[in-house]
Design a protein around this motif. Structure first.
Motif, mmCIF file in Angstrom:
data_model
loop_
_atom_site.group_PDB
_atom_site.id
_atom_site.type_symbol
_atom_site.label_atom_id
_atom_site.label_comp_id
_atom_site.label_asym_id
_atom_site.label_seq_id
_atom_site.Cartn_x
_atom_site.Cartn_y
_atom_site.Cartn_z
ATOM 1 N N PHE A 8 -17.846 88.995 12.564
ATOM 2 C CA PHE A 8 -18.802 89.611 11.655
ATOM 3 C C PHE A 8 -18.848 88.871 10.325
ATOM 4 O O PHE A 8 -19.094 89.465 9.285
ATOM 5 C CB PHE A 8 -18.452 91.088 11.426
ATOM 6 N N VAL A 10 -20.199 86.050 7.468
ATOM 7 C CA VAL A 10 -21.508 85.611 6.971
ATOM 8 C C VAL A 10 -21.935 84.333 7.691
ATOM 9 O O VAL A 10 -23.117 84.142 7.985
ATOM 10 C CB VAL A 10 -21.484 85.430 5.431
ATOM 11 N N LYS A 12 -21.346 83.490 10.815
ATOM 12 C CA LYS A 12 -21.890 83.855 12.126
ATOM 13 C C LYS A 12 -23.260 84.517 11.970
ATOM 14 O O LYS A 12 -24.167 84.284 12.769
ATOM 15 C CB LYS A 12 -20.919 84.791 12.857
ATOM 16 N N TYR A 13 -23.422 85.324 10.916
ATOM 17 C CA TYR A 13 -24.727 85.950 10.667
ATOM 18 C C TYR A 13 -25.773 84.882 10.358
ATOM 19 O O TYR A 13 -26.917 84.995 10.786
ATOM 20 C CB TYR A 13 -24.635 86.977 9.534
ATOM 21 N N LYS A 14 -25.371 83.843 9.645
ATOM 22 C CA LYS A 14 -26.303 82.743 9.359
ATOM 23 C C LYS A 14 -26.771 82.106 10.665
ATOM 24 O O LYS A 14 -27.963 81.816 10.816
ATOM 25 C CB LYS A 14 -25.637 81.700 8.465
ATOM 26 N N LEU A 16 -27.062 83.539 13.546
ATOM 27 C CA LEU A 16 -28.006 84.476 14.152
ATOM 28 C C LEU A 16 -29.375 84.368 13.483
ATOM 29 O O LEU A 16 -30.403 84.281 14.165
ATOM 30 C CB LEU A 16 -27.484 85.912 14.050
ATOM 31 N N CYS A 17 -29.387 84.366 12.156
ATOM 32 C CA CYS A 17 -30.658 84.269 11.427
ATOM 33 C C CYS A 17 -31.390 82.972 11.754
ATOM 34 O O CYS A 17 -32.613 82.974 11.981
ATOM 35 C CB CYS A 17 -30.412 84.366 9.921
ATOM 36 N N HIS A 50 -30.259 96.917 7.469
ATOM 37 C CA HIS A 50 -28.809 97.001 7.346
ATOM 38 C C HIS A 50 -28.459 98.373 6.780
ATOM 39 O O HIS A 50 -28.937 98.736 5.704
ATOM 40 C CB HIS A 50 -28.278 95.915 6.410
ATOM 41 N N ASN A 58 -20.373 93.038 0.572
ATOM 42 C CA ASN A 58 -20.713 92.271 1.769
ATOM 43 C C ASN A 58 -22.219 92.276 2.001
ATOM 44 O O ASN A 58 -22.796 91.280 2.441
ATOM 45 C CB ASN A 58 -19.989 92.824 2.996
ATOM 46 N N MET A 62 -24.871 89.044 2.345
ATOM 47 C CA MET A 62 -25.877 88.901 3.406
ATOM 48 C C MET A 62 -27.268 88.759 2.806
ATOM 49 O O MET A 62 -28.070 87.940 3.262
ATOM 50 C CB MET A 62 -25.820 90.091 4.359
ATOM 51 N N GLU A 66 -29.852 85.699 3.364
ATOM 52 C CA GLU A 66 -31.220 85.891 3.862
ATOM 53 C C GLU A 66 -32.235 85.322 2.875
ATOM 54 O O GLU A 66 -33.208 84.680 3.286
ATOM 55 C CB GLU A 66 -31.487 87.381 4.098
#
Length: 174
Positions: A8, A10, A12-14, A16-17, A50, A58, A62, A66
């Protein structure tokens, strides 16, 4: 025994984005989707939202990521648990939508009159710092009350709310 480690971060979120953007998806806020997205001919829409139940810092990280990627999303904050005006203002300043993550029917233990009074008071606290156009219920697993049930007796539009994330988007389920 197989163990899975969920990532979880940032970073890994990048990933995904970037994958969403590379696949041709158009990210939308809840408000944007309700206002214009339903009519969009682009079939590749994604509504990013979110629910900030904990750790508002956090959420800010994010939101900054974004923003760097040109993505706008919706951040729903709880009152008073994640209600941090300085963070909320920063996220709104990055171009994201900020909404109210309400749980008033649970707080009022099923008393609808008390719940709607709480809703109005807490919404006003948010509106002292940002515009709030959409809301999203917070699921309270330890409560027997479903916060969305508030809208069986009241109409959120009477509070200047355009939509409720679960109730206003067809096909969304908790």
């Amino acid at each position: 025994m197989i163990m899975f480690m969920l990532d979880f971060t940032v970073g890994k979120y990048k990933e995904l984005c970037l994958a969403l953007l590379d696949s041709g998806y158009t990210p939308l806020t809840v408000y944007s989707y309700l206002r214009t997205g339903k009519q969009n001919n682009n079939k590749k829409l994604i509504v990013l939202r979110h629910d900030i139940d904990r750790k508002p810092m956090n959420a800010l990280k994010m939101a900054e990521l974004e923003h760097e990627l040109g993505i706008q999303s919706t951040y729903y904050f709880r009152f008073p648990y994640t209600f941090k005006p300085e963070i909320i203002r920063k996220i709104r300043g990055l171009g994201h939508e900020v909404g109210y993550h309400y749980e008033v029917l649970s707080k009022a233990k099923g008393d609808y009159e008390k719940a709607i009074e709480l809703f109005e008071q807490e919404l006003e606290e948010f509106r002292k710092i940002v515009d709030v156009e959409t809301i999203c219920m917070h699921g309270s697993p330890l409560s027997r009350y479903d916060n969305r049930d508030l809208w069986t007796r009241y109409d959120f539009k009477e509070f200047g709310i355009v939509g409720e994330a679960y109730l206003s988007i067809k096909g969304v389920r908790a």
